[in-house]
Write a protein that holds these residues in place. Structure first.
Motif, PDB file in Angstrom:
ATOM      1  N   GLN A  35       0.942  -1.165  -0.077  1.00 40.21           N
ATOM      2  CA  GLN A  35       0.030   0.188  -0.001  1.00 40.21           C
ATOM      3  C   GLN A  35       0.858   1.276  -0.190  1.00 40.21           C
ATOM      4  N   SER A  69      -6.225   3.158 -12.816  1.00 44.17           N
ATOM      5  CA  SER A  69      -7.710   3.273 -12.941  1.00 44.17           C
ATOM      6  C   SER A  69      -8.227   3.510 -11.382  1.00 44.17           C
ATOM      7  N   GLY A  70      -9.439   3.799 -10.962  1.00 42.11           N
ATOM      8  CA  GLY A  70      -9.904   3.657  -9.673  1.00 42.11           C
ATOM      9  C   GLY A  70     -10.496   5.004  -9.360  1.00 42.11           C
ATOM     10  N   THR A 101      -8.953   3.696  -3.366  1.00 41.05           N
ATOM     11  CA  THR A 101      -8.510   2.197  -3.771  1.00 41.05           C
ATOM     12  C   THR A 101      -8.375   2.377  -5.352  1.00 41.05           C
ATOM     13  N   LEU A 102      -7.546   1.802  -5.975  1.00 41.77           N
ATOM     14  CA  LEU A 102      -7.137   2.109  -7.357  1.00 41.77           C
ATOM     15  C   LEU A 102      -6.547   0.665  -7.958  1.00 41.77           C
ATOM     16  N   ARG A 103      -6.532   0.622  -9.256  1.00 45.04           N
ATOM     17  CA  ARG A 103      -6.207  -0.523  -9.953  1.00 45.04           C
ATOM     18  C   ARG A 103      -5.050  -0.133 -11.032  1.00 45.04           C
ATOM     19  N   ALA A 104      -4.026  -0.832 -10.917  1.00 45.98           N
ATOM     20  CA  ALA A 104      -2.743  -0.696 -11.648  1.00 45.98           C
ATOM     21  C   ALA A 104      -2.638  -2.063 -12.704  1.00 45.98           C
ATOM     22  N   GLN A 105      -1.923  -1.696 -14.074  1.00 41.92           N
ATOM     23  CA  GLN A 105      -1.669  -2.645 -15.032  1.00 41.92           C
ATOM     24  C   GLN A 105      -0.583  -2.157 -15.915  1.00 41.92           C
ATOM     25  N   GLU A 118      -4.483  -7.138 -13.875  1.00 41.74           N
ATOM     26  CA  GLU A 118      -4.700  -5.905 -13.389  1.00 41.74           C
ATOM     27  C   GLU A 118      -4.658  -6.126 -11.745  1.00 41.74           C
ATOM     28  N   SER A 119      -4.075  -5.336 -10.987  1.00 40.44           N
ATOM     29  CA  SER A 119      -3.996  -5.629  -9.687  1.00 40.44           C
ATOM     30  C   SER A 119      -4.491  -4.360  -8.884  1.00 40.44           C
ATOM     31  N   GLU A 120      -5.094  -4.476  -7.654  1.00 40.89           N
ATOM     32  CA  GLU A 120      -5.727  -3.438  -6.979  1.00 40.89           C
ATOM     33  C   GLU A 120      -4.893  -3.034  -5.702  1.00 40.89           C
TER      34      GLU A 120
END
Length: 772
Positions: A35, A69-70, A101-105, A118-120
């Motif tokens: 985090q 994203s998120g 809370t976001l999502r990365a790729q 894609e991971s959060e």
């Protein structure tokens, strides 16, 4: 802040599937993060660096592109697509939103094919101490009873801190009292406020204002603080008895009315509400019996009320004591001593010029009616009780004696008659006597005088009602046939006694006598039997009635006795109408009305019968023009089947013949033999008559709805049936014996007598002719 990288062995990746399979195959993850943290309220000019994303697939040849994203992606947070660096574009507030809370790729920059799934991940806003504690419900109000011991609970206050309680001491609050010592204290952790000083007295100080502070960072230096105010009131308890300020001296006029308030007294109580309610009582003693005391609920004053009349000439002053105590006691303070106070009250009576006073509240006097004018019937007395003792003058209120029946001596007060009194007109006189003070005529008093007019025996007794009775022809000796009583116009009627007897000149009456029952009633008793109406219908019996008045008076009345026929049980059978109805209690007027009704009914019946007979006769003889339409009704009884001679049809053509040939119906007609008028069955008149009647019946609309038969045919002499009437029966045998008619019964009795006499007459005539 920095990103925490994990071991490369704990990675996974997604790549093309081998052996010609389409899609991705599962590979080890090449990058992982835990985090990120970002400081709230960042005030720097450049975007705040949050952290860096990196995958081991990135060889540094710029072949990998990072996307984000998120929550807040692009608006709050941004990422460098080549390097994977994340920045916060603006300042964040943890109290507004604590985390994102976001999502990365990671994708291939050329083919845009994802290199990693894609991971959060989460970006937390790291708290700083930027919020002070706040009292949401302040300012507070509370109360605590006065005289409470130390440590008595008052109230509790609570402050809230918006900072993160899980991070550092930013939200750790400590309470302290800034103002309000040494009276109250506060618990630093719970905020509970308690009393810190014993025996706080409401009567000394009632309101307290306490200032409480709540400080975060555990109360350390640099922590933020908030304050609130608590208004504390000491509630009252009954810790003070009522107290009189001084003794009371009250002036009361002697003319004060009984039951009226004559003074006020007050004991002051420092308490309030129901604790200040005071009960007043008069201590039995010198003047306590003359007065009473009550509490005014509005101002707690004691109102002194007069119980008995005051008289300055009798007693000029009264002294008594009054106790004041609380109505609601508190047992905690009774041990300190008597919870009441006593004051001395002195009543001074003021002399007042009063009206005269009668020696009696009312007077009752008796006087006989017809007492001579000027006779003294009584006296009234009034006197002036003041020290001056003024003379008194008397008078009669003219409104109570409009007809001036009485007079009064203005000096002596003696009452005398001014007119002759009549009990039968006015049995009781109610007059009002006025006593006036000579020195001050304005001061007057009144007294009621009742004069009762006593009755003298001026009216003789008389019968209670006009009795009329009857005696049965079969009455026995000693039988009471009538009871009666008497009345007297003298009053009162109660207690009157009457005696009944026969007058001296009637003591030898052999028919009736008077029997006194001794209860103001008497009875008529027979002295013999065998009364007969045909010998004497009415008897008169005098009776002497005497009362017991003084002087005694008597009168003689006469009773009327009718002789009537009765049944064996004594019930009335035959008598005059008046005698019949008198025992029932009917008056003469009622009997006359009944007789008139009976006469009217009889007249109506006679008129009705006459009209019926007249109508019947008119119906039989209504048509004189055509006698053939009528049926001649006669009461003569015919000879039965032996009569074979018909009625002469020629009579129908000439109605006069009917009148000329009328015979008496009570004697046998004497028929003369002669030639009969020829009658033809083919007569045109008879035929027309029959045809006309048949036609009328055929066209009659009022005929009955059912079939009927009207027969018109010729009968009589010359017809097949020959004569069927006895009217023209020719006496072939004049000496026929009619005695057999007597054997036919009562119906032929009259007819047998008529023809029997005729037979005897004819026999005698025949014998006479033979003699000649």
């Amino acid at each position: 802040m920095f990103i925490c990288f994990l071991s490369q062995h704990a990675r996974s990746s997604v790549g093309p599937m081998r052996n010609g399979a389409a899609g991705f195959q599962r590979v080890k993850r090449g990058w992982v993060w835990n985090q990120f943290f970002v400081l709230e309220e960042y005030m720097g000019s450049d975007p705040q660096y949050v952290g860096k994303l990196h995958t081991d697939l990135d060889k540094g040849d710029s072949a990998v592109k990072y996307t984000l994203s998120g929550d807040g992606a692009g608006s709050i947070f941004t990422i460098d697509q080549t390097t994977g660096d994340i920045h916060a574009l603006r300042s964040l507030d943890r109290e507004e939103k604590p985390y994102y809370t976001l999502r990365a790729q990671a994708v291939d920059i050329i083919t845009n094919r994802p290199l990693e799934p894609e991971s959060e991940f989460v970006i937390k806003v790291q708290d700083i101490n930027d919020n002070e504690p706040k009292f949401l419900e302040g300012p507070y109000t509370a109360s605590v009873p006065e005289m409470s011991p130390v440590g008595t609970y008052v109230t509790q206050v609570t402050a809230t801190d918006a900072d993160d309680p899980t991070y550092g001491n930013s939200a750790r609050v400590v309470y302290s009292i800034l103002h309000g010592q040494p009276y109250f204290s506060v618990d630093p952790k719970t905020g509970v406020i308690k009393t810190a000083l014993p025996n706080m007295d409401r009567e000394v100080k009632e309101q307290y204002q306490v200032l409480i502070q709540a400080k975060d960072m555990g109360g350390q230096l640099g922590g933020l603080a908030g304050t609130t105010t608590i208004n504390i009131t000491l509630s009252d308890v009954n810790d003070n008895p009522p107290r009189f300020s001084k003794s009371e001296c009250i002036l009361v006029p002697e003319s004060s009315a009984v039951g009226s308030p004559v003074g006020r007294i007050k004991a002051h109580d420092m308490d309030i509400g129901k604790n200040a309610e005071v009960d007043y009582t008069i201590v039995p003693g010198d003047g306590g019996a003359m007065f009473d005391i009550a509490t005014n609920e509005h101002n707690q004053e004691g109102i002194i009320i007069l119980r008995k009349p005051l008289d300055y000439e009798t007693k000029k002053a009264y002294t008594f004591k009054v106790d004041a105590s609380n109505a609601h006691m508190d047992p905690r303070f009774q041990s300190s001593g008597a919870f009441k106070d006593t004051a001395t009250v002195k009543i001074n009576v003021l002399d007042v010029d009063e009206p005269p006073v009668f020696n009696k509240p009312s007077y009752v006097m008796d006087v006989y009616e017809d007492t001579p004018v000027g006779t003294i019937i009584g006296a009234v007395t009034a006197q002036d009780l003041d020290a001056s003792s003024s003379p008194v003058r008397y008078s009669i209120d003219w409104k109570t004696d409009l007809d001036s029946y009485f007079d009064i001596d203005p000096v002596e007060g003696t009452i005398s008659t001014n007119e002759l009194l009549d009990r039968e007109s006015i049995a009781q006189h109610n007059i009002s006597i006025v006593a006036t003070k000579l020195s001050n005529p304005v001061l007057t008093s009144r007294v009621a005088v009742t004069v009762q007019v006593l009755d003298i025996n001026e009216f003789p007794p008389e019968l209670a009602s006009p009795y009329e009775t009857f005696v049965c022809e079969n009455a026995k000796v000693g039988q009471v046939i009538q009871s009666f009583s008497a009345k007297d116009q003298d009053l009162p009627s109660a207690g009157q006694q009457f005696s009944f007897r026969s007058p001296k000149e009637d003591l030898k009456n052999k028919n009736f006598t008077i029997r006194d029952f001794g209860n103001n009633t008497a009875g008529i008793m027979t002295k013999r039997s065998g009364f007969r109406r045909r010998l004497q219908e009415i008897y008169f019996l005098p009776v002497v009635i005497e009362d017991n008045g003084y002087p005694p008076r008597s009168s003689t009345s006469t009773l009327t006795i009718r002789v009537c026929g009765c049944e064996s049980d004594g019930s009335l059978l035959t008598c005059s109408a008046e005698a019949i109805f008198l025992p029932v209690g009917l008056s003469t007027g009622a009997l006359i009305a009944i007789l008139l009704c009976i006469i009217i009914l009889l007249v109506i019946v006679v008129l009705y019968v006459g009209l019926r007979r007249q109508k019947k006769k008119e119906t039989l003889m209504s048509s004189k023009e055509d006698i053939r339409d009528n049926v001649i009704h006669y009461d003569d009884e015919g000879g039965g089947e032996e009569d074979t001679h018909a009625f002469d049809m020629g009579t129908l053509r000439n109605p006069k013949v009917v009148k000329e040939n009328l015979f008496r119906r009570d004697v046998k007609p004497e028929m003369k033999r002669g030639p009969k008028p020829p009658v033809s069955q083919d007569s045109a008149d008879i035929r027309d008559f029959i045809n006309q009647r048949l036609k009328e019946h055929d066209t009659d609309n009022s005929a009955p709805p059912y079939d009927s038969l009207a027969t018109y045919a010729y009968e009589g002499d010359g017809s097949v049936a020959e004569s069927l009437s006895s009217i023209e029966s020719v006496p072939i045998d004049l000496e026929e014996d009619y005695d057999y008619l007597s054997d036919w019964g009562p119906r032929f009795k009259t007819l047998a007598g008529i023809f029997g006499e005729q037979s005897e007459t004819q026999s005698n005539s025949a014998t006479t002719e033979n003699t000649h």
